[in-house]
Design a protein around this motif. Structure first.
Motif, PDB file in Angstrom:
ATOM      1  N   PRO A  97      31.060  59.540 -41.233  1.00  0.00           N
ATOM      2  CA  PRO A  97      32.131  60.544 -41.329  1.00  0.00           C
ATOM      3  C   PRO A  97      32.784  60.612 -42.702  1.00  0.00           C
ATOM      4  N   ALA A  98      32.996  59.465 -43.346  1.00  0.00           N
ATOM      5  CA  ALA A  98      33.597  59.478 -44.681  1.00  0.00           C
ATOM      6  C   ALA A  98      32.701  60.182 -45.680  1.00  0.00           C
ATOM      7  N   LEU A  99      31.397  59.910 -45.605  1.00  0.00           N
ATOM      8  CA  LEU A  99      30.463  60.568 -46.515  1.00  0.00           C
ATOM      9  C   LEU A  99      30.394  62.061 -46.245  1.00  0.00           C
ATOM     10  N   PHE A 100      30.422  62.439 -44.959  1.00  0.00           N
ATOM     11  CA  PHE A 100      30.363  63.859 -44.609  1.00  0.00           C
ATOM     12  C   PHE A 100      31.590  64.606 -45.121  1.00  0.00           C
ATOM     13  N   ALA A 114      37.513  58.029 -36.482  1.00  0.00           N
ATOM     14  CA  ALA A 114      38.836  58.456 -36.956  1.00  0.00           C
ATOM     15  C   ALA A 114      39.155  57.870 -38.331  1.00  0.00           C
ATOM     16  N   CYS A 115      38.988  56.574 -38.482  1.00  0.00           N
ATOM     17  CA  CYS A 115      39.352  55.910 -39.745  1.00  0.00           C
ATOM     18  C   CYS A 115      38.456  56.356 -40.894  1.00  0.00           C
ATOM     19  N   SER A 116      37.149  56.435 -40.636  1.00  0.00           N
ATOM     20  CA  SER A 116      36.219  56.796 -41.703  1.00  0.00           C
ATOM     21  C   SER A 116      36.471  58.215 -42.204  1.00  0.00           C
ATOM     22  N   SER A 117      36.648  59.171 -41.278  1.00  0.00           N
ATOM     23  CA  SER A 117      36.879  60.553 -41.704  1.00  0.00           C
ATOM     24  C   SER A 117      38.217  60.702 -42.421  1.00  0.00           C
ATOM     25  N   THR A 118      39.224  59.944 -41.995  1.00  0.00           N
ATOM     26  CA  THR A 118      40.525  60.018 -42.658  1.00  0.00           C
ATOM     27  C   THR A 118      40.453  59.479 -44.081  1.00  0.00           C
TER      28      THR A 118
END
Length: 452
Positions: A46-49, A143-147
């Protein structure tokens, strides 16, 4: 063959506590390569996306909050939440909860586990707690990664709500966290359905697919022109009802109903799985579940719960029909336009004006006035009128409105070009499209007060 299980208390043996069974089941789950891969994916991808999309020149404007991913990092986790509620979370619950009991059937290890633990009740509790722990870990990772990916890439900036008002970074952070917490309720409902399928269907792959199939059926139902009471009575509604947190005042009524319905489904499905588990046959290594028992103890109670919740919601809420009504659409469009007009005024360095001074109103029709102005559809058309201090005549702007069945709408500017046409506006975070060109909004399906 009659099921035979070890008694709760056996003379000369030591009782195995649930905590030891829980740690054993958790290690078994985490040791599976697919679970480890899911944990890695949920905490990194999610963070990379979000970072990758935020750095692109084009944004997923057809996704809720996608058009604001350049402007603030708090839009990223909401885009991921919308995707997760549709696809990721149903699949995650299928892989974890849908296989937690069926794996023992495939391996033929029930008798060994019963000899070691000596209590089907404690085995059930340990497996449920272990599956819940892994699911919570996966949701927390999303949640944490996308944030983190959003805030690092786009910054800790204010977020534009679904009625056009600006949310301060601290307020946006709190509502993003609350939205993810609310999504846990339908996730638990799907996980409980997975447990029920895993117990009832044994080695059958249908138990593994059951949460995903139920989620798909609920998504199809939400796209149909169903009455409000039916929508709110489905456990998957909470996956979209969090949208109401991003209006002022917050539209919490549908969200609370969706959460309560989801939790009731989670409790009932877990209880049914528990009852089926205690009555199953552990002596047959080829056990594939009892079809009749799965229907009578699993499907029929959940179907009855759906009918009951539909009746309760229909009586408790004043709204009827689709909930998308003429006055609601006009009010939502006018409110969002007024807030975004002030944002455009500030970006263009024009004199500030308040919503009270603008007195924005919207006159909407559907199908060119040939059909009743209610219900979902992409044939809504609104003419917004507003007033500026000292101006001789009011201003007008035309919008084509696409209203979805869940109340979310997209307004597309149709002139005049200098008001709601496409042009870039210079902001502290970079050049962004005119905020009045296209914007998202939300129509509250429930009436604020009872009719009559």
């Amino acid at each position: 063959m009659t099921a035979t299980t070890a008694p709760e208390h056996t003379t000369g043996t030591r009782r195995v506590p649930v905590s030891r069974g829980y740690s054993f089941e958790l290690v078994k789950l985490v040791s599976q390569w697919r679970v480890r891969l899911l944990v890695l994916v949920c905490w990194i991808v999610p963070a990379l996306f979000v970072a990758g999309v935020s750095l692109q020149s084009t944004l997923p404007s057809d996704t809720l909050f996608g058009r604001w991913m350049h402007a603030t990092g708090w839009a990223g986790p909401l885009v991921v939440l919308g995707f997760a509620g549709t696809w990721a979370l149903p699949l995650l619950t299928s892989v974890v909860a849908g296989d937690v009991f069926a794996s023992e059937d495939r391996l033929g290890t029930w008798r060994h586990l019963l000899v070691a633990v000596r209590s089907p009740r404690r085995i059930f509790a340990a497996k449920v707690l272990a599956g819940l722990t892994v699911i919570l870990l996966l949701v927390a990772g999303l949640a944490c990664s996308s944030t983190v990916g959003g805030v690092v890439t786009a910054g800790n900036q204010p977020l534009v709500g679904l009625d056009g008002h600006l949310l301060a970074p601290a307020d946006a952070a709190g509502r993003v966290l609350l939205a993810w917490l609310c999504a846990l309720a339908p996730t638990l409902a799907l996980a409980a359905i997975g447990l029920l399928g895993s117990v009832a269907l044994g080695r059958s792959p249908m138990g593994l697919l059951l949460p995903a199939l139920v989620a798909l059926a609920m998504q199809v139902a939400q796209m149909l022109p169903l009455p409000v009471a039916v929508r709110l009575a489905l456990p998957g509604y909470a996956f979209t009802a969090w949208n109401g947190l991003f209006t002022s005042p917050a539209q919490v009524g549908p969200l609370l109903i969706g959460i309560v319905v989801s939790l009731v489904w989670a409790v009932l499905a877990t209880v049914l799985a528990y009852l089926l588990f205690l009555r199953r046959d552990f002596t047959n290594p080829a056990y594939d579940g009892s079809g009749r028992r799965a229907i009578t103890t699993g499907f029929l109670p959940l179907a009855g719960l759906t009918a009951l919740t539909v009746a309760v919601v229909a009586v408790a809420t004043p709204s009827t029909g689709s909930g998308i009504e003429h006055d609601k659409v006009q009010r939502s469009v006018a409110t969002a336009f007024a807030h975004l007009y002030r944002m455009q005024t500030e970006q263009l360095n024009r004199p500030d004006v308040t919503e009270a001074q603008l007195r924005a109103t919207a006159a909407c029709n559907k199908g060119g006035g040939q059909v009743a102005p209610q219900g979902a559809g992409n044939d809504w058309r609104c003419v917004v009128t507003w007033y500026l201090p000292g101006a001789a005549a009011p201003g007008t702007a035309i919008y084509q409105i696409d209203v979805a069945s869940d109340g979310r709408f997209v307004a597309d500017g149709d002139g005049p070009k200098e008001v709601n046409g496409y042009f870039l506006v210079r902001t502290p975070t970079g050049d962004t499209p005119n905020p009045l060109w296209q914007f998202d909004g939300n129509v509250e399906l429930l009436d604020p007060t009872p009719k009559g």
